[in-house]
Design a protein around this motif. Structure first.
Motif, PDB file in Angstrom:
ATOM      1  N   UNK A 511      38.411  46.692  13.529  1.00 48.74           N
ATOM      2  CA  UNK A 511      37.194  46.783  13.715  1.00 48.74           C
ATOM      3  C   UNK A 511      36.380  45.636  12.651  1.00 48.74           C
ATOM      4  N   UNK A 512      35.021  46.346  12.479  1.00 46.09           N
ATOM      5  CA  UNK A 512      34.231  45.821  11.520  1.00 46.09           C
ATOM      6  C   UNK A 512      33.671  44.305  11.907  1.00 46.09           C
ATOM      7  N   UNK A 513      32.851  43.683  10.844  1.00 45.78           N
ATOM      8  CA  UNK A 513      32.231  42.664  11.111  1.00 45.78           C
ATOM      9  C   UNK A 513      33.132  41.423  11.664  1.00 45.78           C
ATOM     10  N   UNK A 514      34.497  41.257  11.153  1.00 43.67           N
ATOM     11  CA  UNK A 514      35.236  40.248  11.589  1.00 43.67           C
ATOM     12  C   UNK A 514      35.418  40.318  13.104  1.00 43.67           C
ATOM     13  N   UNK A 515      35.532  41.645  13.731  1.00 48.20           N
ATOM     14  CA  UNK A 515      35.663  41.749  15.152  1.00 48.20           C
ATOM     15  C   UNK A 515      34.603  40.909  15.981  1.00 48.20           C
ATOM     16  N   UNK A 516      33.410  40.716  15.541  1.00 41.73           N
ATOM     17  CA  UNK A 516      32.328  40.130  15.982  1.00 41.73           C
ATOM     18  C   UNK A 516      32.110  38.764  15.824  1.00 41.73           C
ATOM     19  N   UNK A 517      33.191  38.045  15.030  1.00 39.82           N
ATOM     20  CA  UNK A 517      32.979  36.809  14.743  1.00 39.82           C
ATOM     21  C   UNK A 517      32.914  35.908  15.977  1.00 39.82           C
ATOM     22  N   UNK A 518      33.865  36.036  16.980  1.00 42.92           N
ATOM     23  CA  UNK A 518      33.623  35.427  18.130  1.00 42.92           C
ATOM     24  C   UNK A 518      32.308  35.300  18.737  1.00 42.92           C
ATOM     25  N   UNK A 519      31.589  36.326  18.816  1.00 44.49           N
ATOM     26  CA  UNK A 519      30.602  36.638  19.478  1.00 44.49           C
ATOM     27  C   UNK A 519      29.251  35.946  18.688  1.00 44.49           C
ATOM     28  N   UNK A 520      29.285  36.042  17.523  1.00 45.04           N
ATOM     29  CA  UNK A 520      28.512  35.168  16.394  1.00 45.04           C
ATOM     30  C   UNK A 520      28.621  33.570  16.761  1.00 45.04           C
ATOM     31  N   UNK A 521      30.086  33.245  16.775  1.00 44.75           N
ATOM     32  CA  UNK A 521      30.105  31.814  17.177  1.00 44.75           C
ATOM     33  C   UNK A 521      29.622  31.511  18.475  1.00 44.75           C
ATOM     34  N   UNK A 522      29.587  32.226  19.360  1.00 42.72           N
ATOM     35  CA  UNK A 522      29.163  31.940  20.747  1.00 42.72           C
ATOM     36  C   UNK A 522      27.715  31.586  20.798  1.00 42.72           C
TER      37      UNK A 522
END
Length: 846
Positions: A511-522
């Motif tokens: 979990x955590x912020x790293x799990x959202x890295x792909x969405x941020x890049x998108x």
């Protein structure tokens, strides 16, 4: 003090530094409760005293042994309040009545002419916990008394439930820490012998700890603070702060506790130290060198970083490693992967560190602070034998700003690994995959775009062939996806990044912020490409209530902030774009995304303040990063926006020199800027030839293709082919509808836009939307070719200063300014200064 309504407020010291931001945090309006809570040495008393002097009627009480009891406290408080509030002068405080005072005092206070402020300093000395409850009941039942408290410890006054039940403001250690600007002001105020660089190093090494900053700026010339690159050196300041602690009982236990940045009672017992009632803990707290902090699950005793470094210097390597071997098990039992990883490194348990990294890469990376690398020393043979570990350590060096060391570390083991792979008849192991990943990342850090792409292709060719019996690659596949997408974005291959991120979503075990890295890049990929509708949809998936705490302040959110800024500019909201980009600025010194951050900030400034301001921001940013490696694609992106800003600022000759024709073929962004320059220069045929080149249709993003299509429409219209112009414009409108992208229409010559949009069905909506954008470029007929110096003189002519003053500011002779003015008047077709300024404003040059 002379004011009879202010009693007991301490006088400021000679070197007291006023900090308006903290005064603003406390506020000057009516509020029941204000609490300043921090260990000793944080300036609580000085802050409260400065704030109290601005209040209309203030009574100050510093808790000591005589007023630590309930009866002693209220006897003193009532007596002091009676000196400024006559109605309280006759109130008798006795052992029987003291418990009723919170109910007896409010009617008397309400009858007063003005509200009173009661400041209770050193509240941690209150021996009776009932006193805090008395104070809360008192301020709850009257609006005529405000309470401000300074304390070192938690209690009922600092309880979050208290802040929820009544309006309260709490100022803690993080806010009380000096900012870099405040440290510089303090150094100037006390006439410190330290240089500006040394003051900055002092602030960084102490994390703004006021006690250390105040002591450090007074160091004598013969004992200066270390230079910026020596912040880990144990300085005279550290030992001055530690003083004679080593002479006190239990110092050896303090040395052992220093292996951890904040130790709980049970963790200390694991290390062989019993914290309850320990004499060294009390001594450290009394001197402000450390204290108890709320931790996850239980309080932690934490030394100030400088003190911890000084004390830990007395711990030999064998004892340090032995302590961390015990801590590895402690962290593993609690599921703290980051803590277990760092302790395993310090304990030289290399395989255990590798296991945690392989199974929870994001969790480890997200749980480590950026200075972790300064606490470990991984030998080179280990790094060569553990490529994944070497990869992680190299990224750590890059995060600290040491690009050269990161690149050396990433590329050092590649030849050895290749020799091993070839000696095994080409069989690919997991380590070979990580070695190839190291090579790809090292080339990316070094800005070698021409080598990054083949290295990345080879990495992906290895993945399906790698022998991976433990399934390590499955754990780290999300990292491979996001780093591949990041590489494509930094190569300005936005469509490739979109395709990478569109693959089936990887596992989200962590979990955590790293799990959202792909969405941020998108968000960034779609917004950078110009697919604004898709970027909005991706952005909607990252709404605040769903995000991990502090996500927006972290590294993984940087692409999201850049992409959101592009979206806000399309929505005519430059202020909202500025707010997004402000969250990236703490990462500016070290982040690899800095070219895209600079590009987005430049566009925001262009929309908000015009081309001249944007050009200044861009050139300043490039100067700051002049020593950072910059790949060809990112350089082309920044060159393109610089050329367009020069055009917008009325400096076409400089823009023309910036982009030779031979450079534009691989980079559609440069083609857009080159074609626009030719269009504004009146060379419609050459502009059109660039827009229809097939390679730009193949390589360009929807944003690039929309810009080129609109330039082609203008070129055809101005060449006398309105039918072809209308077809090109209609194609651009269709592309705009598909993507939600509108800003390129504002970059068109507005006369051309008005002519062509008139023939578009339902063009009124497009016309109204584009009309809300600022005019980005001057009209071709209005373009004036000014030199850089003439542009600077023109900007000065808009000020009320005389020509000699302007000449002095520009560092040239007055005669030179006069001749440049004559050239400006001639090019603008005017005869004087006022007319030149008015004409320049009309043409969008100012």
């Amino acid at each position: 003090m002379n004011d009879p309504t202010t009693v007991g407020v301490p006088r400021p010291s000679r070197d007291h530094l006023s900090r308006p931001r903290l005064l603003a945090a406390l506020g000057d309006g009516e509020l029941p409760l204000r609490v300043v809570r921090a260990p000793a040495g944080y300036g609580k008393t000085a802050l409260l005293a400065e704030w109290a002097r601005s209040r209309p009627a203030t009574v100050w009480i510093t808790v000591d042994d005589e007023c630590a009891t309930r009866l002693g406290f209220w006897s003193r408080v009532v007596a002091l309040l009676g000196t400024v509030h006559p109605a309280l002068a006759d109130v008798e405080v006795s052992a029987d009545a003291v418990g009723h005072l919170p109910a007896l005092l409010p009617p008397l206070l309400d009858a007063g002419e003005r509200p009173l402020t009661l400041v209770v300093d050193a509240a941690e000395r209150l021996a009776d916990p009932k006193i805090e409850g008395d104070l809360l009941r008192l301020v709850t039942h009257t609006a005529r008394l405000e309470l401000a408290v300074g304390t070192r410890r938690d209690g009922e006054l600092t309880d979050p439930a208290t802040a929820l039940s009544i309006d309260a403001v709490t100022v803690g250690p993080r806010q009380l820490a000096f900012t870099a600007e405040e440290a510089a002001r303090l150094a100037a105020q006390v006439d410190s012998p330290l240089t500006a660089e040394q003051v900055g190093a002092l602030h960084d090494a102490s994390a703004g700890w006021p006690l250390a900053v105040r002591a450090g700026v007074r160091l004598a010339h013969e004992h200066p603070w270390p230079a910026a690159h020596e912040v880990d050196t144990l300085s005279r300041l550290q030992w001055m702060l530690v003083g004679d602690l080593e002479e006190l009982p239990g110092f050896a236990d303090l040395v052992l506790l220093s292996v951890v940045d904040g130790v709980s009672v049970r963790q200390a017992e694991l290390l062989g130290v019993h914290l309850d009632g320990h004499p060294i803990v009390a001594a450290v707290e009394a001197r402000g060198l450390g204290g108890w902090e709320d931790g996850l699950g239980e309080p932690r005793f934490r030394l100030q970083p400088l003190v911890r470094d000084a004390v830990r210097g007395r711990l030999d390597d064998d004892r340090l490693r032995a302590a961390h071997r015990r801590l590895v098990d402690w962290y593993e039992d609690r599921g703290d992967r980051a803590g277990a990883f760092e302790s395993a490194l310090i304990a030289q348990e290399w395989q255990r560190a590798r296991t945690h990294l392989g199974q929870a890469f994001r969790e480890v990376a997200g749980g480590l602070d950026r200075q972790w690398l300064r606490r470990v020393d991984v030998p080179k043979p280990v790094l060569r034998a553990q490529p994944l570990l070497a990869l992680f350590v190299a990224v750590g060096h890059y995060a600290l700003g040491d690009v050269a060391k990161a690149v050396r570390l990433l590329t050092a083991g590649v030849a050895t690994a290749e020799w091993q792979r070839l000696s095994r008849h080409g069989r690919v192991s997991v380590d070979h995959v990580w070695i190839q990943g190291m090579l790809t990342l090292g080339l990316r850090f070094a800005g070698r775009d021409e080598l990054v792409q083949p290295a990345l292709r080879r990495l992906h060719a290895m993945l399906p062939r790698a022998a991976d019996p433990a399934g390590e690659l499955d754990h780290l596949r999300p990292i491979i996806v996001t780093q591949t997408a990041s590489t494509h974005l930094l190569l300005d291959r936005v469509d490739d990044a979109v395709r990478t991120l569109a693959e089936p979503p990887p596992s989200r075990a962590a979990g955590g912020s790293g799990a959202l890295h792909a969405e941020s890049l998108a968000v960034l990929a779609h917004a950078s490409a110009g697919r604004i509708t898709q970027a909005r949809a991706a952005l909607a998936e990252l709404v605040d209530p769903r995000l991990p705490r502090f996500f927006n302040a972290g590294f993984y959110a940087i692409p999201k902030h850049i992409g959101a800024a592009y979206v806000h500019l399309e929505d005519h909201r430059p202020d909202a774009a500025d707010d997004e980009l402000a969250q990236t600025l703490p990462h500016w010194p070290t982040v690899e995304w800095w070219p895209m951050v600079l590009h987005a900030r430049t566009l925001q400034r262009w929309h908000a303040a015009g081309p001249a301001e944007a050009l200044h921001l861009l050139e300043t940013g490039l100067a700051e990063k002049s020593r950072k490696p910059l790949g060809a694609a990112m350089r082309a992106m920044l060159t393109a926006v610089r050329a367009e800003l020069l055009l917008a600022a009325g400096r076409p000759a400089e823009a023309r020199r910036l982009i030779p024709s031979r450079r534009i073929r691989p980079y559609p962004r440069l083609a857009v800027a080159k074609a626009r320059g030719l269009l504004l220069d009146g060379d419609h045929a050459r502009a059109l030839a660039i827009t229809v080149a097939p390679e730009h249709e193949h390589r360009g993003t929807p944003r690039d293709r929309l810009h080129l299509g609109l330039i082609a429409a203008s070129a055809r219209l101005r060449s006398g082919d309105p039918a072809a112009a209308a077809r090109a414009f209609a194609g651009a409108v269709a592309r705009s509808r598909d993507t939600g992208l509108r800003s390129p229409f504002a970059a068109m010559p507005q006369a051309d836009f008005r002519t062509l949009v008139a023939a578009v069905p339902d063009g009124a909506e497009l016309r109204a939307d584009v009309g809300r954008f600022p005019a980005l470029f001057p009209e071709p007929d209005a373009l004036v070719s000014l030199t850089r110096r003439e542009s600077a003189v023109l900007a000065e002519l808009a000020t009320p200063d005389t020509l000699p003053v302007i000449a002095g500011r520009l560092g040239v002779a007055a005669g030179t300014v006069k001749s440049q003015c004559r050239a400006i008047y001639r090019k603008l077709g005017v005869s004087g200064r006022d007319d030149a300024v008015a004409e320049a404003r009309r043409r969008g040059l100012l």
